[in-house]
Design a protein around this motif. Structure first.
Motif, short mmCIF file in Angstrom:
data_model
loop_
_atom_site.label_atom_id
_atom_site.label_comp_id
_atom_site.label_asym_id
_atom_site.label_seq_id
_atom_site.Cartn_x
_atom_site.Cartn_y
_atom_site.Cartn_z
N ARG A 115 0.86 -1.19 0.00
CA ARG A 115 0.00 0.00 0.00
C ARG A 115 0.89 1.23 0.00
O ARG A 115 2.09 1.14 0.24
CB ARG A 115 -0.93 0.01 1.22
N LEU A 116 0.26 2.39 -0.26
CA LEU A 116 1.05 3.62 -0.38
C LEU A 116 1.06 4.45 0.90
O LEU A 116 1.89 5.36 1.04
CB LEU A 116 0.55 4.46 -1.56
N SER A 117 0.15 4.17 1.82
CA SER A 117 0.17 4.87 3.12
C SER A 117 0.35 6.39 3.00
O SER A 117 1.19 6.98 3.69
CB SER A 117 1.25 4.26 4.04
N ASN A 118 -0.45 6.99 2.12
CA ASN A 118 -0.48 8.46 2.00
C ASN A 118 0.85 9.07 1.54
O ASN A 118 1.21 10.16 1.96
CB ASN A 118 -0.94 9.08 3.34
N PHE A 119 1.55 8.34 0.68
CA PHE A 119 2.85 8.83 0.18
C PHE A 119 2.77 9.10 -1.32
O PHE A 119 2.41 8.19 -2.10
CB PHE A 119 3.92 7.78 0.47
N LEU A 120 3.05 10.29 -1.75
CA LEU A 120 3.21 10.65 -3.16
C LEU A 120 2.10 10.12 -4.07
O LEU A 120 2.37 9.58 -5.14
CB LEU A 120 4.58 10.16 -3.67
N LEU A 121 0.86 10.26 -3.62
CA LEU A 121 -0.27 9.68 -4.37
C LEU A 121 -0.38 10.30 -5.76
O LEU A 121 -0.58 9.60 -6.75
CB LEU A 121 -1.58 9.90 -3.59
N TRP A 122 -0.26 11.60 -5.83
CA TRP A 122 -0.37 12.31 -7.12
C TRP A 122 0.84 11.94 -8.00
O TRP A 122 0.71 11.58 -9.17
CB TRP A 122 -0.42 13.82 -6.85
N GLN A 123 2.02 12.04 -7.38
CA GLN A 123 3.27 11.84 -8.13
C GLN A 123 3.39 10.41 -8.64
O GLN A 123 4.13 10.14 -9.60
CB GLN A 123 4.46 12.16 -7.22
N ALA A 124 2.71 9.47 -8.00
CA ALA A 124 2.84 8.06 -8.37
C ALA A 124 1.94 7.68 -9.54
O ALA A 124 1.93 6.52 -9.96
CB ALA A 124 2.52 7.16 -7.17
N SER A 125 1.20 8.65 -10.09
CA SER A 125 0.22 8.35 -11.15
C SER A 125 0.76 7.40 -12.21
O SER A 125 0.10 6.45 -12.61
CB SER A 125 -0.24 9.63 -11.83
N TYR A 126 1.98 7.69 -12.68
CA TYR A 126 2.57 6.81 -13.70
C TYR A 126 3.95 6.27 -13.28
O TYR A 126 4.74 5.85 -14.11
CB TYR A 126 2.63 7.51 -15.07
N ALA A 127 4.18 6.27 -11.99
CA ALA A 127 5.43 5.67 -11.51
C ALA A 127 5.30 4.15 -11.57
O ALA A 127 4.19 3.61 -11.50
CB ALA A 127 5.70 6.11 -10.07
N GLU A 128 6.41 3.48 -11.69
CA GLU A 128 6.41 2.02 -11.56
C GLU A 128 6.48 1.70 -10.07
O GLU A 128 7.21 2.36 -9.31
CB GLU A 128 7.63 1.43 -12.28
N LEU A 129 5.74 0.68 -9.65
CA LEU A 129 5.71 0.31 -8.23
C LEU A 129 6.50 -0.99 -8.03
O LEU A 129 6.45 -1.89 -8.87
CB LEU A 129 4.26 0.12 -7.77
N TYR A 130 7.22 -1.05 -6.93
CA TYR A 130 8.06 -2.22 -6.65
C TYR A 130 7.94 -2.55 -5.16
O TYR A 130 8.23 -1.71 -4.31
CB TYR A 130 9.50 -1.90 -7.01
N PHE A 131 7.49 -3.75 -4.88
CA PHE A 131 7.32 -4.16 -3.48
C PHE A 131 8.27 -5.31 -3.19
O PHE A 131 8.39 -6.24 -3.98
CB PHE A 131 5.87 -4.58 -3.23
N THR A 132 8.93 -5.23 -2.05
CA THR A 132 9.84 -6.31 -1.65
C THR A 132 9.57 -6.69 -0.20
O THR A 132 9.19 -5.84 0.62
CB THR A 132 11.32 -5.89 -1.82
N ASP A 133 9.80 -7.96 0.11
CA ASP A 133 9.60 -8.42 1.49
C ASP A 133 10.75 -8.05 2.41
O ASP A 133 10.65 -8.17 3.63
CB ASP A 133 9.46 -9.96 1.51
N VAL A 134 11.87 -7.60 1.85
CA VAL A 134 13.03 -7.23 2.67
C VAL A 134 12.61 -6.14 3.67
O VAL A 134 11.93 -5.19 3.30
CB VAL A 134 14.17 -6.70 1.77
N LEU A 135 12.98 -6.32 4.92
CA LEU A 135 12.67 -5.31 5.94
C LEU A 135 13.68 -4.15 5.80
O LEU A 135 14.84 -4.39 5.44
CB LEU A 135 12.74 -5.93 7.34
N TRP A 136 13.23 -2.93 6.08
CA TRP A 136 14.08 -1.78 5.78
C TRP A 136 15.52 -1.88 6.34
O TRP A 136 16.48 -1.61 5.62
CB TRP A 136 13.41 -0.45 6.19
N PRO A 137 15.73 -2.29 7.59
CA PRO A 137 17.11 -2.32 8.09
C PRO A 137 18.02 -3.26 7.30
O PRO A 137 19.24 -3.12 7.32
CB PRO A 137 16.96 -2.80 9.55
N ASP A 138 17.42 -4.22 6.59
CA ASP A 138 18.23 -5.16 5.79
C ASP A 138 18.42 -4.70 4.36
O ASP A 138 19.09 -5.36 3.57
CB ASP A 138 17.53 -6.54 5.75
N PHE A 139 17.82 -3.57 4.00
CA PHE A 139 17.83 -3.12 2.59
C PHE A 139 19.18 -2.49 2.25
O PHE A 139 19.65 -1.58 2.93
CB PHE A 139 16.70 -2.11 2.38
#
Ligand code: IPE
Ligand code: IPE
Ligand code: MG
Length: 224
Positions: free
Chosen positions: A178-202
């Motif tokens: 989900r986007l959790s209220n982040f860059l909703l307008w700007q993401a109109s044509y952005a590519e989305l990428y989801f990963t299971d990696v937890l942030w501290p391991d990224f």
């Protein structure tokens, strides 16, 4: 092969990273900052011009007072420790979101940090603090209405990202989709990428993996 000029990341999963190790959430956040540091040091290798990081949402105030104050403390430490390196790397720091309601000393630190890095030409690090995309859009729409012309262009011109290249790639870690209220307008044509990696391991290798996938995607922008 297209490369991504503007990449944004929803840095999620610090709490779960800590929980898995039976550590307090604050340790997860601390390690999250380390992950940011690691990325900044290797940013040159990625070709990214603008990296936008979601660090604190307008909804994150719902967390405990202790957690919020831990996060503010980490921000203070990050600016104190890392600003010199950010400036040396020629990065410009830009904050989006309403940080004016943060503790006064932190507001001053953030303003100074932006001013000190303002002449950076090697890239832009955007950090979203007390940021909410719906609030940003509402404000931009109100400003457009006050000028008597509400159009896609006038609203876009009022967004905090108006001076940045269009968002190419939006990454979220930790498996949440989900986007959790982040860059909703700007993401109109952005590519989305989801990963299971937890942030501290990224790491930068995970970022490069996302960039590689991005470069293989066909962007159509409604055409064909
Ligand atoms: C992201 O990690 C950091 C912030 C939102 C500030 P979380 O704290 O949301 O971690 P999880 O989602 O509980 O694992
Ligand atoms: C989004 O993560 C905000 C940041 C990463 C700063 P959250 O953990 O707050 O999002 P939700 O609550 O799971 O949607
Ligand atoms: Mg989370």
């Amino acid at each position: 092969m297209t490369s991504a000029r503007h990449v944004a990341i929803i840095m999620d999963g610090n709490g779960r990273w800590a929980k898995r190790r039976l550590l307090p959430r604050s340790v997860g956040h601390k390690r999250g900052v380390e992950a940011v540091r690691g990325l900044l040091r290797s940013l040159d290798d990625t070709g990214i011009e603008v990296l936008t990081l979601y660090a604190f949402s307008s909804e994150n105030w719902k967390r405990s007072e202790d957690e919020v104050s831990d996060l503010m403390g980490l921000l203070r430490i990050f600016i104190a420790r890392d600003l010199d390196e950010i400036v040396e790397r020629g990065l410009k720091l830009k904050i989006i979101g309403d940080f004016s309601i943060f503790p006064a000393d932190l507001v001053t630190m953030i303003q100074d940090a932006q001013a000190r890095s303002a002449s950076g030409t090697q890239g832009t690090l955007v950090v979203a603090l007390n940021y909410g995309s719906q609030q940003e859009i509402a404000k931009a729409a109100a400003a457009a209405a006050a000028k008597g012309e509400v159009t896609v262009e006038t609203i876009a011109a009022g967004l905090e990202t108006a001076d940045l290249p269009p968002l190419d790639l939006l990454i979220r870690t930790s498996g949440e989709v989900r986007l959790s209220n982040f860059l909703l307008w700007q993401a109109s044509y952005a590519e989305l990428y989801f990963t299971d990696v937890l942030w501290p391991d990224f790491t930068v290798d995970h970022l490069k993996q996302a960039l590689a996938e991005f470069s293989g995607r066909e962007r159509r922008f409604g055409g064909r």
